[in-house]
Design a protein around this motif. Structure first.
Motif, short mmCIF file in Angstrom:
data_model
loop_
_atom_site.label_atom_id
_atom_site.label_comp_id
_atom_site.label_asym_id
_atom_site.label_seq_id
_atom_site.Cartn_x
_atom_site.Cartn_y
_atom_site.Cartn_z
N LEU A 455 0.84 -1.19 0.00
CA LEU A 455 0.00 0.00 0.00
C LEU A 455 0.88 1.24 0.00
CD1 LEU A 455 -2.75 1.48 0.38
CD2 LEU A 455 -2.44 1.17 2.84
N ASP A 456 0.82 2.02 -1.08
CA ASP A 456 1.56 3.27 -1.15
C ASP A 456 0.83 4.32 -0.32
OD1 ASP A 456 3.75 4.91 -2.70
OD2 ASP A 456 1.90 6.09 -2.83
N ILE A 457 1.53 4.94 0.62
CA ILE A 457 0.87 5.83 1.57
C ILE A 457 0.42 7.13 0.90
CG2 ILE A 457 1.18 7.15 3.70
CD1 ILE A 457 3.17 4.99 4.58
N SER A 458 1.25 7.72 0.07
CA SER A 458 0.91 9.02 -0.50
C SER A 458 -0.22 8.93 -1.52
CB SER A 458 2.14 9.66 -1.16
OG SER A 458 2.67 8.80 -2.15
N SER A 459 -0.21 7.89 -2.36
CA SER A 459 -1.24 7.78 -3.40
C SER A 459 -2.43 6.94 -2.98
CB SER A 459 -0.62 7.17 -4.67
OG SER A 459 -0.26 5.81 -4.45
N GLY A 460 -2.23 6.09 -1.99
CA GLY A 460 -3.29 5.18 -1.58
C GLY A 460 -3.42 3.97 -2.48
N LYS A 461 -2.52 3.82 -3.47
CA LYS A 461 -2.59 2.69 -4.39
C LYS A 461 -2.20 1.40 -3.69
CE LYS A 461 -0.67 0.84 -8.70
NZ LYS A 461 0.32 1.04 -9.79
N LYS A 462 -3.04 0.39 -3.87
CA LYS A 462 -2.82 -0.91 -3.24
C LYS A 462 -2.46 -1.92 -4.33
CE LYS A 462 -6.30 -3.06 -1.05
NZ LYS A 462 -7.19 -2.02 -1.51
N THR A 463 -1.24 -2.48 -4.23
CA THR A 463 -0.77 -3.43 -5.23
C THR A 463 -0.88 -4.84 -4.68
OG1 THR A 463 0.80 -1.81 -6.10
CG2 THR A 463 1.18 -4.13 -6.67
N PRO A 464 -1.69 -5.71 -5.31
CA PRO A 464 -1.79 -7.10 -4.83
C PRO A 464 -0.51 -7.87 -5.12
CG PRO A 464 -3.11 -6.80 -6.81
CD PRO A 464 -2.58 -5.45 -6.45
N ILE A 465 -0.04 -8.63 -4.14
CA ILE A 465 1.15 -9.45 -4.31
C ILE A 465 0.80 -10.93 -4.24
CG2 ILE A 465 3.43 -10.01 -3.35
CD1 ILE A 465 3.61 -7.13 -2.37
N LEU A 466 0.12 -11.35 -3.18
CA LEU A 466 -0.29 -12.74 -3.03
C LEU A 466 -1.77 -12.75 -2.65
CD1 LEU A 466 2.81 -13.94 -1.00
CD2 LEU A 466 2.26 -14.67 -3.33
N THR A 467 -2.64 -13.18 -3.57
CA THR A 467 -4.08 -13.08 -3.34
C THR A 467 -4.85 -14.35 -3.67
OG1 THR A 467 -4.37 -12.12 -5.54
CG2 THR A 467 -4.10 -10.57 -3.70
N THR A 481 13.50 -7.41 -0.70
CA THR A 481 13.43 -7.94 -2.07
C THR A 481 12.85 -9.35 -2.10
OG1 THR A 481 15.67 -8.85 -1.99
CG2 THR A 481 15.43 -6.57 -2.76
N GLN A 482 12.86 -10.04 -0.94
CA GLN A 482 12.42 -11.43 -0.88
C GLN A 482 11.34 -11.60 0.19
OE1 GLN A 482 13.86 -14.19 -2.83
NE2 GLN A 482 14.52 -12.39 -4.00
N LEU A 483 10.55 -12.64 0.00
CA LEU A 483 9.49 -12.97 0.95
C LEU A 483 9.71 -14.39 1.47
CD1 LEU A 483 6.39 -11.76 -1.12
CD2 LEU A 483 7.69 -10.42 0.56
N ASN A 501 9.70 -10.39 -3.98
CA ASN A 501 8.71 -9.41 -3.54
C ASN A 501 8.22 -8.64 -4.75
OD1 ASN A 501 7.10 -7.61 -2.22
ND2 ASN A 501 8.75 -6.51 -1.20
N LYS A 502 7.24 -9.22 -5.44
CA LYS A 502 6.64 -8.59 -6.61
C LYS A 502 5.24 -9.18 -6.78
CE LYS A 502 8.38 -11.92 -10.02
NZ LYS A 502 9.17 -12.09 -11.26
N PRO A 503 4.38 -8.54 -7.57
CA PRO A 503 3.03 -9.07 -7.75
C PRO A 503 3.02 -10.47 -8.35
CG PRO A 503 3.15 -6.78 -8.48
CD PRO A 503 4.56 -7.22 -8.20
N ASN A 504 2.21 -11.32 -7.76
CA ASN A 504 1.98 -12.70 -8.24
C ASN A 504 3.29 -13.43 -8.52
OD1 ASN A 504 0.36 -14.89 -8.93
ND2 ASN A 504 0.34 -14.31 -11.10
N PRO A 505 4.17 -13.53 -7.55
CA PRO A 505 5.46 -14.19 -7.79
C PRO A 505 5.31 -15.71 -7.82
CG PRO A 505 5.26 -13.65 -5.48
CD PRO A 505 4.03 -13.11 -6.14
N THR A 506 6.33 -16.36 -8.35
CA THR A 506 6.40 -17.82 -8.31
C THR A 506 6.91 -18.25 -6.93
OG1 THR A 506 6.84 -17.95 -10.67
CG2 THR A 506 7.42 -19.87 -9.34
N LEU A 507 6.17 -19.15 -6.28
CA LEU A 507 6.55 -19.61 -4.94
C LEU A 507 7.40 -20.87 -5.04
CD1 LEU A 507 4.23 -17.62 -4.25
CD2 LEU A 507 3.54 -19.22 -2.45
#
Length: 782
Positions: A455-467, A481-483, A501-507
């Motif tokens: 969640l970017d604080i200034s813009s309020g944009k929420k980027t899904p990573i693992l959903t 950089t890693q989860l 640490n990026k959207p929809n990464p390979t686990l």
């Protein structure tokens, strides 16, 4: 041919086992499923993932590690245990990390990887804090705070707390005889002058120590220094001398029974008293904080109006408890939380250390009780509160909208901003150390999911990573950089994974924990369904359906424990034995419904507080509406429905049979509360207030008051050394049944079991009795 027959026999045996679960196996719990990893965290250098694991099903977990290049996790050598225990949280910006292990102070150099002891005494070191000066650290020892310069190793005592009270050697100085001696004898006055001169002379050369701060018989708690070391805050707590309960152990080594002290019972007389102080280190003086001007501090609860002896009571200042302050990076600003001990008020406060005054930032009141994800409970065990990188904006969670969401508040502009919104909850919050963003775990995709976003604080944009469906427990690497991920699904137990640490990464899966025996069965994925409660509320539940050819039109409703807990979700359940038992039941033709009834976790404030002042009200009607759903939608015979559960689930089972007789053909109540006036303080007072001030809430919520209504078959099961819901609970209800001449009940006791059973043979015996209960009373089997 011989080989072919042998192979055929093996295949047939495997199929037979996979389609016929055995209680003796599934009641082994993790011994059958496989022990899943826990406590995942990164090494300080971000190259290794540490976790606790027990893949060989030994007596306990051991420390394991994984890093790039390893095909599988490795057992951590004992010599590296210290390294694995280093927690870098709050020390990311420093080259050297200080930590304590077994009471010894260590320093770990990130660059050289040197790990060494820098301070060791027989008195344990704990509560290490960093100063805004990288060369200064603070730690606590023997209740006092010390400052250590790690370059020249100058050690300075900051506080001088002492138990008891200051004894005055001259307490009789004002007596008649003392005055008379001074008046009559020149010698006495000369000696007094000499003593005073010696004392003044000594003080000229005396090394100054902090003044003694006596805290009497109180408990000294929450000692914390601000980052520049100029101020120390602390709390003095006076706890009641309430009568402890006793738990009798019957199976002991020496053959004699053993009486063990346990918790107190809920009572308004158990409310503790807390005071908070600021110690000015340079001035060597203590100042108390006053909370008398807080909003709502003198209001009385609405339920008082229902009692003649309370409705005209004069308002008095509420008892409150306070959290240790949270400081910005340079120590110039401090905030903390306070909470009323009647559980209905929460304040977020700014602390002026120099003046020892407070300013109200945010106030919440709930006529039921304050709660929700990210909001500290009565003992401040967890909560979201901190400063952003600008050093003037705080962030916190609040249920003001009806769901727990994330907010910021600028201490200069006084602007409050809601960062997340919607009919879902923020479950976990981590502030990024590298950018102006949060990493949050939410229920946005489904109440039964735990999804991960940036969640970017200034813009309020929420980027899904693992959903994806299921639950993700995330630990960010130090460089973010890693989860490191602990993930599970409904029918797949927890495992450790690593990903970018990026959207929809390979686990990448690191651990493989499930046993071969567990994998032989085709575990069901119960559907998470919803049905409408009588009041129109959507209620979620797990539904286990049998194959059409084996369906027997009988159903069993399972009631999870804890009250405020969620089980109709898309990840692996803490009720894993029950999950496997429900697979067994559906194989036998039963339909099973596992309901997240009113007050369950994950559904917002109104759902959470739906049982206020009446446990066994909406939470029970949700079970009845669940039965209606089974009958009307799934063709279940209304006369072939049973109910069971443990702890709170056992309580609901009792309320079902005793307040709604005839609705359920049979019920099994495990380790169940029978009278809430005999349960503990922290949990019960939230929901029912206190038995002395709200006795009607306790009476209508306690099964023991409805014992005369029993007419359906009841099985009670209880551990005799249960120190949570104590054995006395079921004994008292049993006596009521005996006195009332009731016959349709049975009691099974387990002499060595506490609230959470440990022995497989106890689990097997317990669930064999439950299965026999339902087979006999729902299906007519002998």
């Amino acid at each position: 041919m011989k080989y072919f027959l042998t192979s055929l026999f093996f295949i047939s045996s495997t199929i037979l086992f996979s389609q016929n679960l055995q209680l003796e196996e599934i009641m082994k719990g993790n011994g059958f499923v496989g022990n899943q990893p826990s406590n995942i965290h990164w090494s300080v250098d971000g190259k290794s993932i540490f976790f606790d694991w027990n893949p060989k099903n030994e007596l306990g977990d051991k420390a394991y590690y994984w890093q790039n290049g390893l095909k599988e996790p490795k057992l951590l050598p004992t010599s590296e245990y210290n390294f694995a225990e280093i927690q870098f949280h709050g020390q990311e910006q420093f080259d050297i990390v200080y930590y304590s292990n077994q009471g010894v102070l260590f320093a770990y150099n990130k660059k050289s990887k040197e790990n060494k002891i820098i301070y060791q005494t027989s008195a344990s070191v704990n509560s290490i804090q960093r100063s805004n000066n990288p060369n200064i650290i603070f730690f606590q020892q023997n209740r006092n705070l010390f400052q250590l310069n790690v370059t020249n190793f100058q050690l300075k005592q900051v506080t001088n707390f002492k138990m008891g009270s200051k004894n005055s050697d001259n307490k009789n100085n004002d007596s008649y005889l003392n005055t008379q001696q001074k008046e009559l004898f020149k010698f006495i006055n000369e000696e007094n002058d000499k003593s005073e001169w010696n004392q003044n002379r000594s003080e000229e050369y005396e090394i100054k120590f902090p003044s003694e701060i006596f805290f009497g018989s109180n408990t000294l708690e929450a000692v914390k220094v601000n980052p520049n070391g100029k101020f120390v805050t602390y709390r003095l707590s006076e706890y009641s001398n309430s009568k402890e309960t006793k738990v009798e152990n019957f199976i002991t080594k020496d053959g004699f029974t053993k009486n063990v002290s346990a918790r107190e019972k809920v009572s308004i007389n158990n409310i503790s008293k807390h005071k908070m102080y600021v110690y000015d280190v340079e001035k060597d003086e203590v100042k108390p904080l006053s909370f008398s001007q807080l909003t709502g501090i003198k209001t009385t609860p609405k339920y008082y109006q229902e009692y003649n002896d309370l409705k005209n009571a004069d308002p008095i200042e509420k008892a409150i408890t306070m959290q240790a302050p949270i400081y910005n990076a340079n120590g110039s600003l401090a905030v903390f939380e306070a909470r009323s001990l009647d559980n209905k008020d929460r304040w977020i406060l700014q602390l002026n250390l120099e003046k020892a005054t407070i300013t109200e930032i945010d106030y919440q009141h709930d006529e039921a009780w304050i709660g929700g994800p990210g909001i500290p409970g009565y003992n401040f065990t967890s909560g979201t509160l901190g400063f952003l990188a600008d050093n003037k904006t705080i962030y916190f969670q609040s249920e003001a909208s009806g769901y727990s969401h994330l907010y910021t508040f600028n201490l200069e502009t006084k602007k409050k901003t809601q960062l997340t919104s919607g009919n879902w909850e923020v479950r976990d919050v981590t502030l990024s150390k590298l950018s102006n963003a949060f990493y949050i775990t939410t229920t946005e995709t489904h109440p039964g999911n735990r999804s991960f976003y940036k969640l970017d604080i200034s813009s309020g944009k929420k980027t899904p990573i693992l959903t994806n469906d299921g639950a993700y427990e995330i630990e960010l690497s130090p460089d973010e950089t890693q989860l490191a991920i602990r993930y599970s699904y409904i029918n797949k137990p927890w495992e450790v994974y690593v990903a970018e640490n990026k959207p929809n990464p390979t686990l990448k899966q690191i651990t493989y924990s499930t046993t071969e025996a567990f994998k032989q069965y085709n575990w069901k994925t119960p559907e998470v369904v919803t049905f409408k409660a009588t009041d129109g509320t959507n209620v979620y539940a797990r539904l286990y359906q049998p194959k059409s050819e084996s369906k027997n039109r009988a159903a069993i409703i399972f009631v999870h424990g804890a009250g405020y807990l969620q089980n109709a979700h898309n990840y692996w359940s803490t009720y894993h034995r029950e999950y496997m038992f429900h697979n067994l039941l559906s194989d036998l033709g039963y339909t099973v419904l596992d309901i997240d009834y009113r007050a369950s976790d994950g559904y917002g404030r109104d759902f959470r507080t739906g049982i206020y002042r009446h446990m066994g009200g909406k939470d029970l009607s949700d079970q009845l509406d669940g039965k209606k759903f089974l009958v009307e939608k799934l063709g279940i015979d209304k006369n072939k429905v049973g109910i069971y559960g443990g702890s709170y689930g056992g309580f609901i089972t009792l309320m079902a049979l005793l307040t709604k007789p005839g609705e359920f053909k049979a019920g099994a109540a495990l380790r169940s509360v029978t009278d809430w006036a005999h349960y503990n303080q922290g949990y019960t007072a939230n929901i029912l207030n206190f038995p002395e001030t709200d006795p009607e809430a306790y009476k209508k919520s306690s099964p023991i008051y409805f014992a005369e209504n029993l007419k359906d078959k009841l099985l009670m099961l209880h551990g005799m050394v249960d120190d949570n819901v104590q054995f006395q609970d079921v004994v008292r209800l049993t006596q009521r049944f005996i006195e009332l001449g009731k016959k349709d009940w049975d009691l099974a006791v387990y002499p060595v079991e506490a609230h959470g059973f440990q022995k497989t043979y106890s689990w097997v015996d317990e669930y064999r009795r439950i299965l026999d209960l339902f087979n006999k009373n729902l299906l007519g089997k002998k």
